[in-house]
Design an enzyme around this catalytic site. Structure first.
Site, PDB file in Angstrom:
ATOM      1  N   TYR A 135      -9.358 -10.646  -4.357  1.00 41.91           N
ATOM      2  CA  TYR A 135      -9.488 -12.143  -4.426  1.00 41.91           C
ATOM      3  C   TYR A 135     -11.084 -12.718  -4.850  1.00 41.91           C
ATOM      4  O   TYR A 135     -11.276 -13.436  -5.380  1.00 41.91           O
ATOM      5  CB  TYR A 135      -8.758 -12.874  -3.385  1.00 41.91           C
ATOM      6  CG  TYR A 135      -9.114 -14.367  -3.241  1.00 41.91           C
ATOM      7  CD1 TYR A 135      -8.045 -15.140  -4.043  1.00 41.91           C
ATOM      8  CD2 TYR A 135      -9.934 -15.128  -2.367  1.00 41.91           C
ATOM      9  CE1 TYR A 135      -8.461 -16.571  -3.740  1.00 41.91           C
ATOM     10  CE2 TYR A 135     -10.161 -16.370  -2.348  1.00 41.91           C
ATOM     11  CZ  TYR A 135      -9.045 -17.235  -2.790  1.00 41.91           C
ATOM     12  OH  TYR A 135      -9.243 -18.672  -2.981  1.00 41.91           O
TER      13      TYR A 135
ATOM     14  N   LYS B  95     -13.124 -15.279  -7.384  1.00 38.29           N
ATOM     15  CA  LYS B  95     -13.626 -16.543  -7.177  1.00 38.29           C
ATOM     16  C   LYS B  95     -15.348 -16.570  -7.734  1.00 38.29           C
ATOM     17  O   LYS B  95     -15.637 -17.525  -7.863  1.00 38.29           O
ATOM     18  CB  LYS B  95     -13.610 -16.923  -5.763  1.00 38.29           C
ATOM     19  CG  LYS B  95     -12.168 -17.141  -5.594  1.00 38.29           C
ATOM     20  CD  LYS B  95     -11.568 -18.507  -5.891  1.00 38.29           C
ATOM     21  CE  LYS B  95     -10.205 -18.553  -6.635  1.00 38.29           C
ATOM     22  NZ  LYS B  95      -9.797 -19.831  -7.111  1.00 38.29           N
TER      23      LYS B  95
ATOM     24  N   SER C   2     -14.712 -21.250  -4.821  1.00 32.23           N
ATOM     25  CA  SER C   2     -14.315 -20.924  -3.218  1.00 32.23           C
ATOM     26  C   SER C   2     -15.666 -20.361  -2.527  1.00 32.23           C
ATOM     27  O   SER C   2     -16.646 -19.751  -3.258  1.00 32.23           O
ATOM     28  CB  SER C   2     -13.261 -19.927  -3.202  1.00 32.23           C
ATOM     29  OG  SER C   2     -13.445 -19.485  -1.649  1.00 32.23           O
TER      30      SER C   2
END
Ligand SMILES: NC(=O)C1=CN([C@@H]2O[C@H](COP(=O)(O)OP(=O)(O)OC[C@H]3O[C@@H](n4cnc5c(N)ncnc54)[C@H](OP(=O)(O)O)[C@@H]3O)[C@@H](O)[C@H]2O)C=CC1
Ligand SMILES: C[C@H](O)[C@@H]1OC(=O)[C@H](O)[C@@H]1O
Length: 254
Positions: free
Chosen positions: A157, A161, A144
């Site tokens: 999160y 990534k 990401s």
């Protein structure tokens, strides 16, 4: 020109969103597909049907990527069905938005397990099979833009990534001698189930759109081309790379 003719392509988290678009994109380029998903039986079945309508073969295998055994079973089912594994697209992921100071332990642990442990064991299982086959392969991980920048409600999160991005760099080194290429795509904000609630906030959505030089948020299909390219021989000398697919959002500081 078909870039993945006759290849067996595995995609995790392919019932909806980016994984689904990648699977259908690979089928359009001549691949047979093995897709993984966790909950959405109907969407997974419809993804298989869509691939079959394109004249390619596909099976769906249900399983939680957080469990390392799921990866072994997924690869074994692919070999049973199609005899080999040529490409692994490690895509499955979750992003339960939450504030940092009162973040529940179970939300952190689940996010790490699905997004990072899941990617690790899927990539490892695919690589073990590719090494056994002896003719190389390609791994594409969906990281990401969040590997490079932070998010107030994504403190659990964004490290996953960054971890997926780093995993592709290290496996590129570990697997280069086997002819296995490892790359990641770094999507910006793509309109999928994962952010439907977050982007229901009109003000936030408009802010994200304004930050994007190409003037719109992404669609899952925007990832299909970059993923197919990195999986294909067109990218034969590309490994350890990370490709931003974000409409220019990352570079737009001022
Ligand atoms: N949308 C965006 O803006 C961005 C997304 N990404 C990444 O893209 C990837 C795909 O997300 P996206 O398409 O947006 O979201 P979706 O929610 O549409 O897709 C998520 C997919 O992952 C599957 N999945 C979720 N948990 C598990 C699990 N434990 N085991 C197996 N499969 C699972 C879902 O299957 P099921 O429905 O059956 O649970 C679904 O197929 C994620 O890794 C995400 O981090 C990266 C950057 C931006
Ligand atoms: C789910 C978010 O909208 C999305 O996930 C990412 O990885 C992007 O950076 C967006 O924040």
């Amino acid at each position: 020109m078909k870039l993945l003719e006759g290849k067996t392509v595995l995609v995790t988290g392919a019932s909806t969103g980016i994984g689904r678009a990648a699977a259908i994109g690979a089928a359009r380029h001549g691949a047979d597909l093995v897709i993984n998903y966790a909950h959405s039986d109907g969407p997974a079945a419809s993804c298989v049907a869509e691939i079959e309508a394109l004249g390619r073969r596909a099976i769906a295998v249900k399983g939680d990527v957080a469990d390392p055994q799921t990866a072994q079973d997924f690869v074994a089912r692919a070999v049973d069905a199609f005899g080999k594994v040529d490409v692994m697209v490690s895509n499955a992921g979750i992003c339960p938005f939450h504030a940092f100071l009162d973040m529940p332990v179970d939300v952190v642990e689940r996010t790490f397990k699905v997004n990072l442990h899941g990617a690790y064991f899927m990539v490892q299982a695919a690589a073990q099979q590719m090494v056994k086959q002896g003719h190389g392969g390609a791994i594409v991980a969906v990281s990401s833009i969040s590997a490079l920048v932070g998010g107030e409600y994504q403190t659990h999160y964004t490290p996953t990534k960054a971890g997926v991005h780093s995993l592709m760099q290290s496996t590129a080194i570990a697997l280069g001698k086997h002819g296995i290429r490892c790359n990641s795509v770094l999507p910006g904000t793509i309109l999928t189930e994962i952010n439907k609630d977050d982007l229901a906030d009109q003000e936030k959505r408009e802010y994200m759109e304004k930050r994007t030089p190409l003037g719109r948020l992404g669609q899952p299909e925007d990832l299909a081309g970059p993923i197919v390219f990195l999986a294909s021989d067109m990218a034969a000398y590309v490994t350890g790379a990370a490709l931003l697919v974000d409409g220019g959002m990352y570079v737009n500081l001022q």
